[in-house]
Design a protein around this motif. Sequence first.
Motif, short mmCIF file in Angstrom:
data_model
loop_
_atom_site.label_atom_id
_atom_site.label_comp_id
_atom_site.label_asym_id
_atom_site.label_seq_id
_atom_site.Cartn_x
_atom_site.Cartn_y
_atom_site.Cartn_z
N MET A 39 0.81 -1.21 0.00
CA MET A 39 0.00 0.00 0.00
C MET A 39 0.85 1.27 0.00
SD MET A 39 -3.00 -1.33 2.61
CE MET A 39 -3.94 0.19 2.63
N VAL A 40 2.13 1.16 0.37
CA VAL A 40 3.02 2.32 0.39
C VAL A 40 4.23 2.13 -0.53
CG1 VAL A 40 2.34 2.97 2.74
CG2 VAL A 40 4.31 1.45 2.40
N PHE A 41 4.25 1.02 -1.27
CA PHE A 41 5.40 0.63 -2.07
C PHE A 41 5.81 1.68 -3.09
CE2 PHE A 41 7.30 -2.21 -5.44
CZ PHE A 41 8.43 -2.56 -4.70
N ASP A 42 4.85 2.42 -3.63
CA ASP A 42 5.16 3.42 -4.65
C ASP A 42 5.85 4.66 -4.08
OD1 ASP A 42 4.10 1.83 -6.64
OD2 ASP A 42 2.11 2.78 -6.56
N ASP A 43 5.69 4.87 -2.78
CA ASP A 43 6.21 6.09 -2.16
C ASP A 43 7.35 5.85 -1.17
OD1 ASP A 43 4.21 7.76 -3.42
OD2 ASP A 43 2.79 6.89 -2.00
N ILE A 44 7.49 4.61 -0.70
CA ILE A 44 8.49 4.31 0.33
C ILE A 44 9.34 3.13 -0.12
CG2 ILE A 44 8.81 3.48 2.71
CD1 ILE A 44 6.24 4.89 3.47
N GLU B 269 -3.68 0.53 9.58
CA GLU B 269 -2.89 0.92 10.74
C GLU B 269 -1.40 0.71 10.48
OE1 GLU B 269 -3.83 2.38 13.56
OE2 GLU B 269 -5.90 2.47 12.82
N LEU B 270 -1.07 -0.40 9.81
CA LEU B 270 0.33 -0.65 9.51
C LEU B 270 0.90 0.39 8.57
CD1 LEU B 270 2.87 -2.37 9.74
CD2 LEU B 270 1.98 -3.84 7.91
N THR B 271 0.14 0.80 7.58
CA THR B 271 0.65 1.82 6.65
C THR B 271 0.93 3.14 7.37
OG1 THR B 271 -1.59 2.50 5.98
CG2 THR B 271 -0.52 0.80 4.67
N LEU B 272 0.10 3.47 8.34
CA LEU B 272 0.37 4.68 9.13
C LEU B 272 1.70 4.56 9.86
CD1 LEU B 272 -3.15 5.42 10.70
CD2 LEU B 272 -2.02 6.67 8.84
N LEU B 273 1.97 3.39 10.42
CA LEU B 273 3.24 3.16 11.11
C LEU B 273 4.40 3.24 10.13
CD1 LEU B 273 5.02 2.34 13.49
CD2 LEU B 273 4.40 -0.06 13.02
N LEU B 274 4.26 2.64 8.97
CA LEU B 274 5.35 2.66 7.98
C LEU B 274 5.63 4.07 7.49
CD1 LEU B 274 4.38 -0.51 5.91
CD2 LEU B 274 6.18 -0.30 7.63
N GLU B 275 4.60 4.86 7.33
CA GLU B 275 4.79 6.26 6.93
C GLU B 275 5.53 7.03 8.01
OE1 GLU B 275 0.79 7.36 6.18
OE2 GLU B 275 0.75 6.53 4.14
N GLU B 276 5.22 6.75 9.28
CA GLU B 276 5.92 7.41 10.38
C GLU B 276 7.40 7.00 10.41
OE1 GLU B 276 3.82 6.38 13.91
OE2 GLU B 276 2.28 7.93 13.63
#
Length: 267
Positions: free
Chosen positions: A64-69, A253-260
């Motif tokens: 879900m965050v692979f394109d940005d992180i 919830e996990l994506t929020l943690l990964l972004e942090e």
Amino acid sequence: MYECFGSQPTAWAGKTYAEIEEIAKQDGSILILPVGSIEQHGYHLPVSTDTICADALAHEGSQMVFDDIPIIVGPALWAGNSPYHVNFPGRIDVPFSHLVEFYEAMAASALETGFDALLFLNGHGGNHNAIGGASKAIGLEHPDIDVLAMTYFGLAAGFIDEIRDSDPGGMNHAGELETSLMMHLRPDLVRDDLIEGTHLNEPYTHAYDDMYEGGPLSVHRLEEEYSETGAVGDPEFASAEKGKDIFENLCAELTLLLEEIYEQNTE
């Protein structure tokens, strides 16, 4: 349905060494190591339940965050510590002290590639102290790397009461939560006709009573003291629909943690 080993776009196992290095060298790169166990989960769930759930969440949340992180998920570490399941067949266990050393060695090897952050994502309650101890030791050895560890159940604390139907004591080992997740992730491995569990009624006021209820008291008991089948909780309340709802919320919830984590390592 849960994807096979190495096929996910975030899978370390499906990439070449050059592709892994390219991700690791980017600013704010994150390595996730899913951690599980091989142990009985009652008559109705496979012994790999903890590993499957942690691995699936790690990959789906990462995608879900692979394109940005810059992020990658290592092969799931199935080795766990489950001495209280000793009288049930199917367990492949590692002593606690060996397990901590194993996690440390695996992480140290993987971190040589150059990641900025490491997250242990655990799916087995018995590993909680092991990943905590390992993460502290790894952090001391790698002071320039953010080293984090958590058990995924905790990500659901803010929303689980809106989904569950069981009373406290119903979400434990192979109970409503894990059974629902497996019905969603791997319905082919759930024995629907054998679903049976024992609601947990913990006599000590300050002891653990549920994944989301309980106090600070640790009580040692063998699993058969809680349940003849090995399933502790209320799996009868489980459904694939609940599993989908729980899993999607866990991923959010996990994506929020990964972004942090990413933000903390790119400042």
